[in-house]
Design an enzyme around this catalytic site. Structure first.
Site, mmCIF file in Angstrom:
data_model
loop_
_atom_site.group_PDB
_atom_site.id
_atom_site.type_symbol
_atom_site.label_atom_id
_atom_site.label_comp_id
_atom_site.label_asym_id
_atom_site.label_seq_id
_atom_site.Cartn_x
_atom_site.Cartn_y
_atom_site.Cartn_z
ATOM 1 N N ASP A 287 -3.128 -0.813 4.519
ATOM 2 C CA ASP A 287 -4.132 -0.005 5.219
ATOM 3 C C ASP A 287 -5.485 -0.086 4.499
ATOM 4 O O ASP A 287 -6.483 0.477 4.943
ATOM 5 C CB ASP A 287 -3.673 1.437 5.460
ATOM 6 C CG ASP A 287 -3.383 2.208 4.184
ATOM 7 O OD1 ASP A 287 -3.450 1.601 3.089
ATOM 8 O OD2 ASP A 287 -3.073 3.417 4.275
ATOM 9 N N SER A 288 -5.512 -0.860 3.397
ATOM 10 C CA SER A 288 -6.789 -1.199 2.743
ATOM 11 C C SER A 288 -7.707 -1.908 3.740
ATOM 12 O O SER A 288 -8.927 -1.957 3.550
ATOM 13 C CB SER A 288 -6.545 -2.101 1.532
ATOM 14 O OG SER A 288 -5.718 -3.197 1.888
ATOM 15 N N ASP B 274 1.842 -1.345 6.204
ATOM 16 C CA ASP B 274 1.544 -0.013 5.700
ATOM 17 C C ASP B 274 1.510 0.963 6.856
ATOM 18 O O ASP B 274 0.833 0.706 7.856
ATOM 19 C CB ASP B 274 0.118 -0.034 5.106
ATOM 20 C CG ASP B 274 0.096 0.315 3.650
ATOM 21 O OD1 ASP B 274 1.097 0.821 3.131
ATOM 22 O OD2 ASP B 274 -0.960 0.078 3.027
ATOM 23 N N LYS C 53 5.765 0.248 4.646
ATOM 24 C CA LYS C 53 5.498 0.902 3.355
ATOM 25 C C LYS C 53 4.993 2.308 3.641
ATOM 26 O O LYS C 53 4.121 2.485 4.498
ATOM 27 C CB LYS C 53 4.463 0.118 2.540
ATOM 28 C CG LYS C 53 4.061 0.856 1.241
ATOM 29 C CD LYS C 53 3.377 -0.057 0.250
ATOM 30 C CE LYS C 53 1.906 -0.267 0.481
ATOM 31 N NZ LYS C 53 1.088 0.956 0.457
ATOM 32 N N GLU D 183 3.673 6.030 1.670
ATOM 33 C CA GLU D 183 3.171 6.540 0.394
ATOM 34 C C GLU D 183 3.724 7.926 0.071
ATOM 35 O O GLU D 183 3.967 8.730 0.967
ATOM 36 C CB GLU D 183 1.631 6.659 0.448
ATOM 37 C CG GLU D 183 0.921 5.345 0.512
ATOM 38 C CD GLU D 183 -0.598 5.493 0.438
ATOM 39 O OE1 GLU D 183 -1.097 6.589 0.118
ATOM 40 O OE2 GLU D 183 -1.279 4.493 0.700
ATOM 41 N N GLU E 101 1.010 2.277 -8.310
ATOM 42 C CA GLU E 101 -0.437 2.015 -8.327
ATOM 43 C C GLU E 101 -1.130 2.801 -9.430
ATOM 44 O O GLU E 101 -0.912 4.014 -9.569
ATOM 45 C CB GLU E 101 -1.041 2.370 -6.951
ATOM 46 C CG GLU E 101 -2.546 2.083 -6.887
ATOM 47 C CD GLU E 101 -3.114 1.962 -5.486
ATOM 48 O OE1 GLU E 101 -2.348 1.928 -4.508
ATOM 49 O OE2 GLU E 101 -4.355 1.895 -5.383
HETATM 50 O O1 KIV Z 1 -3.379 -0.848 1.367
HETATM 51 C C1 KIV Z 1 -3.051 -1.727 0.535
HETATM 52 O O2 KIV Z 1 -3.549 -2.839 0.551
HETATM 53 C C2 KIV Z 1 -2.035 -1.346 -0.446
HETATM 54 C C3 KIV Z 1 -1.725 -2.266 -1.581
HETATM 55 C C4 KIV Z 1 -2.863 -2.724 -2.368
HETATM 56 C C5 KIV Z 1 -0.601 -1.770 -2.412
HETATM 57 O O3 KIV Z 1 -1.441 -0.312 -0.310
#
Ligand code: KIV
Length: 264
Positions: A44-45, A83, A112, A114, A182
């Site tokens: 989600d970056s 994510d 994924k 969190e 992280e």
């Molecule tokens: O959102 C993302 O890219 C991430 C990773 C860098 C672990 O959660």
């Protein structure tokens, strides 16, 4: 998909390091898959790197579905993990299963999520039982930026490292197949890694984790708003894009483009 969650577990069992890299579009996913990356994460970056938001909070399930579909189409070998965006799995378990299931339907092999709570444990358990493998994410968790009070290193003291280990063990018991750590000090991450049977993936958690993850735009030198201390830049895509766009602009304006070979 040639790499499965079983392959990932075998890496851990054999003490073999593996690589995780984000991708947000079809062609990037294709190239990094061909380069041998083991897990491709639609992080989600992308809210920041691809969509220009300041944090990951603004992105929703519909956007993540589009990016997941694009990446999945480009991948033949890697495990594709998506994510789950902010608030897409927190309200109730059936919504979590529905939203995570949408990602699998759009080509992801796993999701994924969190953080840690009794609710998250239940969600991991129910998702896994529903056929959706889950990667956990502990330490600094960007979706909790406001409750954590900023971009802060987590697990600095012995007690704090013990707490992350406790959470990681619970996630492992609930069925998570791996855990991102992280911004955790290297020695704490080492201790956590040595005490888990599932693999840990370092995102700024040092060299002793079972795997490393970075954001592709940092690795390629494309995103320049900020670069975390733990990211390594392997290229200068920002300059490359600038140079290409500049030369094209000059050629169009000077009449050098198109040439005879480029017209019908
Ligand atoms: O959102 C993302 O890219 C991430 C990773 C860098 C672990 O959660």
């Amino acid at each position: 998909m040639a790499i499965t969650v079983n392959t990932i577990q075998k890496y851990k069992n054999n003490n073999e390091k593996f690589s995780v890299l984000t991708a947000y579009d079809y062609s990037t996913a294709k190239y990094i898959d061909e380069a041998g990356i083991d897990i491709i994460l639609i992080g989600d970056s992308l809210a920041m790197t691809a969509l220009g938001y300041e944090t990951t909070h603004a992105i929703g399930i519909d956007e993540m579905k589009i990016f997941t579909k694009a990446v999945a189409k480009g991948v033949k070998n890697a495990l594709v993990v998506t994510d789950m965006p902010f608030m897409s799995y927190h309200t109730d378990i059936s919504t979590a299963i529905k939203n995570c299931g949408e990602m699998i339907k759009n080509g992801a092999n796993a999701v994924k999520i969190e953080g840690f709570s009794e609710y998250i444990l239940e969600a991991v358990k129910r998702l896994t039982q529903s056929g959706i493998p889950v990667m956990g994410h502990l330490g600094f968790t960007p979706q909790f930026l406001n409750t954590l009070g900023g971009y802060k290193i987590q697990g600095k003291t012995h007690d704090a490292a013990e707490e992350i280990l406790k959470q990681a063990k619970e996630l492992e018991k609930a069925g998570a197949f791996s855990i991102v750590l992280e911004m955790v000090p290297q020695e704490s991450a080492k201790y956590i890694t040595e005490n888990l049977t599932i693999p840990t993936i370092s995102c700024g958690a040092g060299r002793y984790c079972d795997a490393q993850v970075l954001v592709c735009d940092d690795v390629f030198g494309k995103f320049s708003d900020f670069t975390p201390k733990f990211a390594r830049k392997y290229g200068d895509m920002k300059s490359l894009i600038f140079e290409c766009a500049k030369k094209y602009n000059d050629d169009v304006k000077s009449g050098k483009f198109p040439s005879d070979a480029e017209v019908f």
